[in-house]
Design an enzyme around this catalytic site. Structure first.
Site, short mmCIF file in Angstrom:
data_model
loop_
_atom_site.label_atom_id
_atom_site.label_comp_id
_atom_site.label_asym_id
_atom_site.label_seq_id
_atom_site.Cartn_x
_atom_site.Cartn_y
_atom_site.Cartn_z
N ASP A 83 0.82 -1.21 0.00
CA ASP A 83 0.00 0.00 0.00
C ASP A 83 0.86 1.26 0.00
OD1 ASP A 83 0.88 -0.36 2.64
OD2 ASP A 83 -1.10 -0.90 3.40
N ASN A 154 -8.11 -2.39 13.78
CA ASN A 154 -9.47 -2.62 13.29
C ASN A 154 -9.55 -3.84 12.38
OD1 ASN A 154 -8.12 -1.72 11.08
ND2 ASN A 154 -9.27 0.18 10.83
N HIS A 156 -7.69 -4.43 9.69
CA HIS A 156 -7.41 -4.24 8.26
C HIS A 156 -6.16 -5.02 7.84
CE1 HIS A 156 -4.81 -0.29 8.71
NE2 HIS A 156 -4.09 -1.37 8.93
N GLU A 161 -9.97 -1.83 4.47
CA GLU A 161 -10.57 -1.41 5.73
C GLU A 161 -11.88 -2.16 5.99
OE1 GLU A 161 -8.71 0.14 7.54
OE2 GLU A 161 -8.09 2.13 6.88
#
Ligand code: GLP
Length: 266
Positions: A83, A154, A156, A161
């Site tokens: 990313d 979270n 991810h 996401e």
């Protein structure tokens, strides 16, 4: 390889728990080294998917040490990063391109044209084409031998996401431009000097190309990861926790954890 304190299999997934984060990072580096050697011996090259963040820094330090000791060459290695923030310039110290330069690329014999990152400078109207091209380059290089992953608080993976998509839709997600989740933005605040300074969008390798890797190595360390690790391994597959989607590739996935990150598992 450092001896894991525990080695268990859960629904076909291999989970190795180490006494501390340093041992987990060293084990991950040695797994990457053996993957490189096996792929180069078999096909003449190794194709790695690489991750950023705080967790893999120890892995890169070990890989650099192996290189300096003459035990690892990147001459026949090709890399693709997971990313990148968008938009961002490659020389911005907060870019993942510069992170990779600092922690790995500048210290080893990887040819500059073998190191691929999603480009945070591509004009927005060409982003979709750039992302589709990235997936095609990986395929043209023969696919990823190993994808190194971290996990967000979270859940991810890369910057895929949490979302309300169906599992089938989430599994098919390609490489693309995304909006960052509030938890991701607050975790990135330390690097950007405040949550309001965090670049709110990013380019990420999709769930589909991540899961297509021949092997997936998930590294998670620290007590702040315990909850997302436990839910990814013990809960149902859901787009609400993208790391749980790794269950669909269970036989190709290894989780390397330290004791604090594994606290919710046993
Ligand atoms: C970052 C990256 C992820 C990484 C994760 C965990 O935002 N985009 O690829 O795995 O979040 O980062 P850390 O290792 O710093 O906890």
């Amino acid at each position: 390889m450092p001896i894991p304190a525990r080695s268990v299999e859960r629904a076909g997934v291999s989970i190795l728990v180490f006494g501390d984060a340093g041992s987990a990072g060293r084990a991950a580096a040695l797994r990457i080294q053996s993957t490189i050697h096996a792929a180069v011996a078999e096909r003449g090259r190794a194709v790695l998917g690489l991750a950023t963040g705080a967790t893999p820094q120890k892995v890169y330090a070990h890989l650099v040490a192996l290189h300096h000791d003459g035990e690892l060459s990147f001459r026949d290695v090709v890399t693709y990063n997971l990313d990148e923030f968008y938009p961002i310039g490659p020389l911005d110290p907060k870019s993942y391109r510069s992170y990779m330069h600092r922690h790995l690329f500048s210290h080893v014999d990887l040819a500059p044209n073998h190191a691929h990152l999603l480009d945070g400078t591509v004009p927005e109207r060409f982003v979709a084409e750039h992302c589709a091209g990235f997936d095609r380059w990986i395929a043209a290089d023969g696919g990823l031998d190993l994808q190194l992953l971290g996990i967000g608080r979270n859940g991810h993976i890369g910057f895929n996401e949490p979302s309300a998509l169906s599992v089938a839709e989430a599994l098919a997600l390609p490489t693309r431009l995304v909006e960052l989740h509030p938890v991701t933005r607050s975790d990135a605040a330390r690097d950007f000097g405040g949550v309001d300074q965090v670049i709110p969008r990013a380019l990420t390798l999709g769930v589909a190309p991540i899961l297509a890797a021949r092997s997936i190595l998930m590294l998670a360390t620290g007590p702040h990861k315990a909850d997302s690790v436990a839910r990814a391994l013990g809960g149902p597959m859901t787009a609400g926790l993208p790391a749980s989607l790794l269950q669909s590739a269970a036989a190709r996935v290894t989780w390397m954890l330290d004791e604090p990150a594994a606290a919710g598992l046993f």
